[in-house]
Design a protein around this motif. Structure first.
Motif, short mmCIF file in Angstrom:
data_model
loop_
_atom_site.label_atom_id
_atom_site.label_comp_id
_atom_site.label_asym_id
_atom_site.label_seq_id
_atom_site.Cartn_x
_atom_site.Cartn_y
_atom_site.Cartn_z
N MET A 209 -2.88 -8.87 -6.34
CA MET A 209 -3.17 -7.44 -6.35
C MET A 209 -2.34 -6.95 -7.14
SD MET A 209 -5.17 -4.83 -6.21
CE MET A 209 -6.73 -5.23 -5.09
N ALA A 210 -0.81 -6.97 -6.86
CA ALA A 210 0.26 -6.23 -7.55
C ALA A 210 0.38 -6.82 -9.01
CB ALA A 210 1.51 -6.88 -6.74
N LYS A 211 -0.08 -8.21 -9.31
CA LYS A 211 0.00 -8.61 -10.62
C LYS A 211 -0.84 -7.98 -11.54
CE LYS A 211 -1.04 -13.03 -11.68
NZ LYS A 211 -1.19 -14.45 -11.80
N ASP B 11 0.96 -1.22 -0.11
CA ASP B 11 0.03 -0.24 0.18
C ASP B 11 0.66 1.23 -0.09
OD1 ASP B 11 -2.41 1.55 -0.11
OD2 ASP B 11 -3.04 0.69 1.83
N ASP B 12 0.16 2.37 -0.22
CA ASP B 12 0.93 3.68 -0.08
C ASP B 12 0.68 4.37 0.94
OD1 ASP B 12 1.16 6.71 -0.72
OD2 ASP B 12 2.05 5.99 -2.52
N GLU B 13 1.79 4.80 1.69
CA GLU B 13 1.75 5.29 3.12
C GLU B 13 0.91 6.64 3.30
OE1 GLU B 13 5.07 7.14 6.37
OE2 GLU B 13 5.72 5.61 4.84
N PRO C 28 -9.00 0.29 -6.25
CA PRO C 28 -7.66 0.51 -6.82
C PRO C 28 -7.63 0.45 -8.26
CG PRO C 28 -7.64 -1.54 -6.06
CD PRO C 28 -8.98 -1.36 -5.72
N LEU C 29 -8.44 -0.32 -8.87
CA LEU C 29 -8.74 -0.49 -10.34
C LEU C 29 -10.19 -0.63 -10.83
CD1 LEU C 29 -6.15 -3.37 -11.00
CD2 LEU C 29 -5.83 -0.98 -11.50
N PRO C 30 -10.56 -0.53 -12.05
CA PRO C 30 -11.83 -0.80 -12.58
C PRO C 30 -12.47 -2.08 -12.10
CG PRO C 30 -10.54 0.33 -14.37
CD PRO C 30 -9.77 -0.03 -13.19
N LEU D 104 -3.69 5.28 -9.83
CA LEU D 104 -2.46 5.33 -9.07
C LEU D 104 -1.96 3.78 -9.05
CD1 LEU D 104 -0.62 6.44 -7.47
CD2 LEU D 104 -2.06 6.54 -5.52
N ALA D 105 -2.84 2.86 -8.67
CA ALA D 105 -2.45 1.57 -8.40
C ALA D 105 -1.57 1.11 -9.31
CB ALA D 105 -3.68 0.55 -7.98
N ALA D 106 -2.09 1.27 -10.72
CA ALA D 106 -1.36 0.93 -11.86
C ALA D 106 0.22 1.95 -12.32
CB ALA D 106 -2.42 0.95 -13.12
N ALA D 107 -0.33 3.07 -11.88
CA ALA D 107 0.72 4.12 -12.36
C ALA D 107 1.91 3.85 -11.57
CB ALA D 107 0.24 5.36 -12.12
#
Length: 574
Positions: A443-445, A409-411, A420-422, A555-558
Motif C-alpha cells: 500500500m505504501a508503495k 495509517d493516520d491516527e 485511499p486511492l482511485p 491524502l494517502a499520496a499527499a
C-alpha cells in the motif's frame, strides 16, 4: 555500454601507437591518471550494476540507472574533475537525476500505479473515467453535448461546491466544469464576473437553446434541486429527494437540524468565549446537536439518512461537506475527535469513504484548518486542552507525523476504511482487496508511486512554484489575500530555481523506487551535492506546506509526498 567499450578499445589503441612511435616516451601522468580513472569507473560501474539490479537490464530505464551509478563513482574517484560548471548565465545540473520528461516516462512505464493513473487521465479528458477534482468534462453514458456548465472553486476548498459535485457524480449528470479562484486566495477572471457579477460559487450556466437564452443560477441548494428535477427517474437517473409525505417531512427536519449544527459549530469555533463556563456551555450545545444527528443516522437500516441501498442522497451531501470540516477544526482547535465518539456518524463517514465520488473531493485535516479561517474567520483554542495540543501537532506535521518511515495509517484520519486511492490505482497496485488482505508495504508503495506520478506530470511548474520560497522569491509587489498560504502573484527565486528543480527531481525519483531498490543511497548522495542549500530547504518547505488535498492528490499520496520532502530537507540541511 557499447560506447564505453569502444572508448576503452580506442584508448588502448592510441596508447599502443604512441609506444611504437617512441619507445623512450612514456604516457604523461595526466593521461595515465585519466585512463586509470576511466578503468576504475568502469569497474565500479560493473559492481554497481550487479548491486543495483542483480540481473541484465536493457532499454531506457537501465540507461538512467547506469548514468547515475557511473556519475557518483566518477565524481568520488576523480575529484579533480569539475562537477559544477557555469558557462555565462546558464547553470548546468550538478546531478545526473533524470529530466522531468524522463521521470514522467519512468512513472507510467515502470510503475503499474502510474500507468493506470496515466490511462485514466486520458479517459477523463474525454469525459469518462473516474471522479476526479481536476475533471472538466463529465459525460458518463451520454454521447450528447452537456446542457450545463458548473463553475466551482479551483482549490477544492468550497463546501458548497463540494456537495454540488457529489450530487453530479452520484447522479451521473453530464456537465462541463470550469474552476474559478475563491476571493480568499485569488482574483476571479473577468470572463466569470461578467456572467456572475457577485462572484458567488458554485454557479451553474444553463446553456442557451433555440427556445431560450443562457441563464446563470447561484446558491448550491437551488442548483442541486434544479439538477435533480432536470434529471428525473423517468430518464434513468437516480432520485435524490424524497417524494412521499413522511420522507418530505423527515427531509425538512434534517435540513433544519443541519442548520442548527452549523450555527453551534460557528459559535464554538469562531467566537471567543468570555470564560471557561461559557466555553463549556457552547461545547455542550454542539455535542448535544451532534447527538441528534447521530440518532437520526441510527434510525435507518443502512448508513445513510434515508434507507437507500443505492447510496447517499441529497441530505447526505448537504451534511457531509460541513461535517468534514467540523472533524478537522474541532480536533485542531478544541481537541474533540468527533469520528470515534458517535457510532452512527462513524458508520456514515465510513460509508462515504467507500465512494469514489467522495474520494475525489475529500480534503484532509491540514488543508481544512488552513482554508477554514479565510472563509469563516479565525478559530479559537479551547475545549479539551490535553488532546488539542496532541491533535494539533499531528495535523501540522510536527514530530514524526510527516517523517519517514510513516506509520501505516493516520491516527486522526483513517485511510483504509474506504478508498485511499482511485480504484484504477488500487487494482493496478494489486491492493484492491486491502480491507480483507492488508499489505502495508504494498500500500505504501502504491501511494508513493501515485505521488511520484503526479509530481512528474507537472514537475517543472511545481519547481517554479516551490522556488517562491527561496530568499530572493516573493519579492514583487502584489495583492494580499486572506488565506495565509496564498501567494498567486509571487515570483520564484530565479537563482535558486535550478537547484530546487534538481532537488524535486531527486524526490520524485525516490518516490518512484521499489521497496528493495538500492538506488536510494545514491539519491541521498545527490542531495548532498546541491549548493544554495538554505534556499533549497526553504523552497521545499514552502511547497510541503502548500500541498493541497484533494487539489493536488488524495491524502494517502499527499502524506508520502510531504514525508519525502522532509526526507530531502533533512539531508540537505545537514
Amino acid at each position: 555500454w557499447k560506447n564505453l567499450k569502444r572508448r576503452i578499445e580506442k584508448t588502448a589503441a592510441m596508447k599502443e601507437t604512441r609506444n611504437n612511435k617512441n619507445k623512450n616516451t612514456t604516457i604523461s601522468s595526466t593521461n595515465s591518471s585519466s585512463i586509470l580513472c576511466l578503468v576504475v569507473s568502469i569497474l565500479s560501474l560493473i559492481g554497481a550494476l550487479k548491486a543495483a539490479v542483480g540481473l541484465a537490464i536493457t532499454g531506457q530505464n537501465s540507461r538512467l540507472v547506469l548514468e547515475r551509478q557511473f556519475s557518483v563513482s566518477h565524481r568520488s574517484r576523480c575529484s579533480s574533475r569539475t562537477t559544477r560548471i557555469q558557462m555565462s548565465s546558464q547553470v548546468v545540473s550538478t546531478t545526473t537525476t533524470p529530466s522531468w520528461s524522463e521521470l514522467q516516462q519512468l512513472s507510467y512505464e515502470t510503475t503499474s500505479v502510474g500507468n493506470a493513473l496515466e490511462k485514466d487521465q486520458q479517459i477523463r479528458r474525454k469525459g469518462g473515467g473516474e471522479a476526479h477534482v481536476s475533471n472538466t468534462l463529465r459525460l458518463f453514458d451520454s454521447n450528447d453535448e452537456p446542457k450545463f456548465t458548473l463553475f466551482r472553486d479551483a482549490a477544492g476548498w468550497c463546501p458548497y461546491c463540494q456537495k454540488t459535485m457529489l450530487l453530479i457524480e452520484e447522479k451521473k449528470i453530464p456537465i462541463r466544469i470550469q474552476t474559478v479562484p475563491m476571493r480568499s486566495y485569488g482574483d476571479k477572471p473577468t470572463d466569470f464576473t461578467r456572467l456572475v457579477p457577485n462572484g458567488l460559487l458554485p454557479a451553474l450556466l444553463i446553456h442557451p437553446t433555440e427556445q431560450s437564452t443562457a441563464k446563470i443560477m447561484t446558491e448550491s441548494q437551488l442548483i442541486m434541486e434544479f439538477l435533480d428535477r432536470e434529471h428525473p427517474p423517468s430518464k434513468g437517473y437516480r432520485p435524490m429527494l424524497p417524494t412521499d409525505t413522511s420522507g418530505v417531512k423527515r427531509y425538512q427536519y434534517l435540513t433544519q437540524l443541519e442548520r442548527e449544527l452549523f450555527r453551534w459549530w460557528c459559535t464554538l469555533l469562531f467566537r471567543s468565549s468570555r470564560n471557561d463556563k461559557e466555553e463549556q456551555a457552547v461545547l455542550q450545545g454542539f455535542i448535544d446537536t451532534l447527538q441528534k444527528v447521530d440518532q437520526a443516522l441510527q434510525e435507518t437500516n443502512g448508513p445513510w439518512f434515508f434507507d437507500t441501498p443505492e447510496g447517499p442522497t441529497m441530505i447526505d451531501f448537504i451534511y457531509i461537506s460541513h461535517i468534514e470540516r467540523m472533524l478537522a477544526s474541532c480536533a485542531y482547535w478544541k481537541g474533540l475527535d468527533i469520528r470515534t465518539k458517535w457510532k452512527g456518524i462513524q458508520t456514515w463517514l465510513d460509508a462515504f469513504d467507500t465512494r469514489p465520488s467522495y474520494l475525489a473531493f475529500k480534503s484532509d485535516f491540514y488543508t481544512n484548518v488552513m482554508d477554514i479561517p479565510p472563509q469563516y474567520g479565525p478559530g479559537y483554542d479551547g475545549g479539551l486542552e490535553s488532546h488539542r495540543e496532541t491533535f494539533k501537532a499531528l495535523i501540522l506535521g510536527r514530530g514524526q507525523s510527516w517523517k519517514l518511515p510513516l506509520p501505516h495509517d493516520d491516527e486522526l484520519q483513517p485511510l483504509y476504511n474506504g478508498l485511499p486511492l482511485p480504484l484504477c490505482a488500487l487494482e493496478a497496485g494489486g491492493i484492491l482487496d486491502y480491507a480483507e488482505n492488508p499489505n502495508p508495504k504494498l500500500m505504501a508503495k502504491a501511494c508513493r508511486h501515485a505521488a511520484g506520478w503526479k509530481l512528474a506530470s507537472n514537475g517543472s511548474n511545481v519547481a517554479r512554484f516551490a522556488a517562491r520560497g527561496g530568499s530572493r522569491g516573493s519579492k514583487n509587489p502584489r495583492k494580499g489575500f486572506a488565506a495565509p498560504l496564498a501567494d498567486p502573484y509571487a515570483d520564484p527565486d530565479s537563482i535558486a530555481m535550478p537547484r530546487v528543480d534538481e532537488a524535486l527531481r531527486i524526490v520524485c525519483r525516490a518516490m518512484l523506487l521499489d521497496d528493495d531498490d538500492k538506488l536510494l543511497p545514491v539519491l541521498e548522495h545527490e542531495l548532498t551535492l546541491l549548493d544554495l542549500k538554505e534556499d533549497v530547504v526553504k523552497s521545499l518547505a514552502y511547497l510541503r506546506d502548500r500541498i493541497g488535498v484533494p487539489r493536488d492528490m488524495p491524502l494517502a499520496a499527499a502524506r508520502q509526498f510531504r514525508a519525502y520532502l522532509n526526507w530531502a530537507i533533512d539531508i540537505i540541511a545537514k
